[in-house]
Enzyme design. Sequence first.
Site, mmCIF file in Angstrom:
data_model
loop_
_atom_site.group_PDB
_atom_site.id
_atom_site.type_symbol
_atom_site.label_atom_id
_atom_site.label_comp_id
_atom_site.label_asym_id
_atom_site.label_seq_id
_atom_site.Cartn_x
_atom_site.Cartn_y
_atom_site.Cartn_z
ATOM 1 N N GLY A 189 0.829 -1.200 0.000
ATOM 2 C CA GLY A 189 0.000 0.000 0.000
ATOM 3 C C GLY A 189 0.858 1.243 0.000
ATOM 4 O O GLY A 189 0.550 2.245 0.652
ATOM 5 N N ASP A 212 1.062 -1.486 -4.795
ATOM 6 C CA ASP A 212 -0.249 -0.886 -4.567
ATOM 7 C C ASP A 212 -1.147 -1.211 -5.760
ATOM 8 O O ASP A 212 -0.721 -1.890 -6.700
ATOM 9 C CB ASP A 212 -0.127 0.631 -4.369
ATOM 10 C CG ASP A 212 -1.200 1.182 -3.422
ATOM 11 O OD1 ASP A 212 -2.367 0.775 -3.550
ATOM 12 O OD2 ASP A 212 -0.871 2.016 -2.565
ATOM 13 N N ASP A 232 -2.994 -6.704 -5.657
ATOM 14 C CA ASP A 232 -3.994 -6.642 -4.596
ATOM 15 C C ASP A 232 -3.431 -7.350 -3.369
ATOM 16 O O ASP A 232 -3.139 -8.546 -3.407
ATOM 17 C CB ASP A 232 -5.272 -7.339 -5.074
ATOM 18 C CG ASP A 232 -6.418 -7.241 -4.082
ATOM 19 O OD1 ASP A 232 -6.156 -6.967 -2.894
ATOM 20 O OD2 ASP A 232 -7.569 -7.463 -4.490
ATOM 21 N N MET A 233 -3.284 -6.622 -2.272
ATOM 22 C CA MET A 233 -2.675 -7.199 -1.071
ATOM 23 C C MET A 233 -3.543 -8.276 -0.438
ATOM 24 O O MET A 233 -3.059 -9.048 0.405
ATOM 25 C CB MET A 233 -2.385 -6.101 -0.043
ATOM 26 C CG MET A 233 -3.585 -5.352 0.450
ATOM 27 S SD MET A 233 -3.087 -3.941 1.476
ATOM 28 C CE MET A 233 -4.680 -3.144 1.734
ATOM 29 N N HIS A 250 -4.922 0.477 9.489
ATOM 30 C CA HIS A 250 -6.004 1.199 10.182
ATOM 31 C C HIS A 250 -7.210 1.436 9.271
ATOM 32 O O HIS A 250 -8.281 1.807 9.754
ATOM 33 C CB HIS A 250 -5.499 2.508 10.792
ATOM 34 C CG HIS A 250 -5.117 3.566 9.813
ATOM 35 N ND1 HIS A 250 -4.739 4.836 10.201
ATOM 36 C CD2 HIS A 250 -5.043 3.581 8.444
ATOM 37 C CE1 HIS A 250 -4.463 5.565 9.152
ATOM 38 N NE2 HIS A 250 -4.636 4.835 8.072
ATOM 39 N N GLU A 276 2.049 2.478 12.590
ATOM 40 C CA GLU A 276 0.670 2.890 12.841
ATOM 41 C C GLU A 276 0.560 3.475 14.249
ATOM 42 O O GLU A 276 1.402 3.226 15.120
ATOM 43 C CB GLU A 276 -0.271 1.679 12.753
ATOM 44 C CG GLU A 276 -0.379 1.047 11.379
ATOM 45 C CD GLU A 276 -1.574 1.546 10.587
ATOM 46 O OE1 GLU A 276 -2.175 2.565 10.992
ATOM 47 O OE2 GLU A 276 -1.906 0.917 9.570
ATOM 48 N N GLU A 309 -8.124 3.017 14.541
ATOM 49 C CA GLU A 309 -6.838 3.042 15.211
ATOM 50 C C GLU A 309 -6.926 2.060 16.376
ATOM 51 O O GLU A 309 -7.972 1.969 17.027
ATOM 52 C CB GLU A 309 -6.496 4.441 15.704
ATOM 53 C CG GLU A 309 -6.524 5.520 14.627
ATOM 54 C CD GLU A 309 -5.495 5.329 13.535
ATOM 55 O OE1 GLU A 309 -4.555 4.527 13.712
ATOM 56 O OE2 GLU A 309 -5.629 5.979 12.477
#
Length: 343
Positions: A189, A212, A232-233, A250, A276, A309
């Site tokens: 991403g 990505d 595509d992850m 997140h 994150e 988060e």
Amino acid sequence: MAELKATMAADAKLEMWSYALGFTPMALVKCAIDLQIADVIESHGGSMTLPSLSAALGCSPPILRRIMRYLVHRRIFTHTASTSSYSQTPLSRLLMRGAADSMAALVLLESTPTMLAPWQRLSLRAHQADGSPFEDEHGRDLWGHGDANPEHSKLFDDGMSCIAAASSAAVVEQCPGVFDGISSLVDVGGGDGTALRILVKAFPWIRGINFDLSHVVGVAPPCDGVERVAGDMFVAVPKADAAFLMSVLHDWNDEECIEILRKCKEAIKEKVMIVEAVIGEEEEEDGDKYSDVRLALDMVMLAHTSGKERTLKEWEYVVKEAGFSRFTVKHIKAIPAVIEAYP
């Protein structure tokens, strides 16, 4: 006691005014960016009088004076009465579009009608187990909307680049050791590649893979030492020593996070690095100057995605459910932390 109660009631009413007019700061900062006030002042040596600034911007002096009065009040610019001039501040320089650490793109993204409209549906989200106000408003999720609207996709990528630049710089400065022994790194991403450009410059022995969606990496600028790969992850992640996920997990609910992490685990040899926010428990948030931003970002996730988060316990859950044997958390002086998950 009665006098104290009256004072508290008056203070509460005054504070509520700030919520009723809460959009004002964002609107005026966006206005400053649109008018390029900071850029023009900087190009004239960092200080300008109102007549000079009005002439350079092509603005009405009385209107500009009112705008500048508010921005000075918010400490975004300063005003010197003796010379009747406006000057730059560290805040105003973050609004310059050409600055390396500019946050203008993030403000422009979050202030678009596209991103603001879902907030009107936030109360409805409290009654939904899944989905998002963004999807309810626009008929598709954030990424589907970007795929169908290239102009918004560009705004989104530019805004995420602001976050990536700030977070990557903090990781490089405060946690350089996490990249020791890593010769290949896939940024899952990775957006326009901002993070990888910073990382491979700081650690030139790393071969980067910017991974990505096709409409994202297809317009990402080329960079020496970085390969662009579309995919595509949720299907597969390119092979590398380590995977790097910054401000990605997140965006997704727990089940989706677990699936992404499993795909990363299948692809890597050493570890997965997650950059994150880690939300503290209520009693831990006091005195943390980053906590307000972290909690606000959680509300952004609530409005725009199906994600959130996470607290330390919530991170432990998704990491262990994805099959990792252990993980460590490095807290840094920044909004995110660095989580290292090991197979």
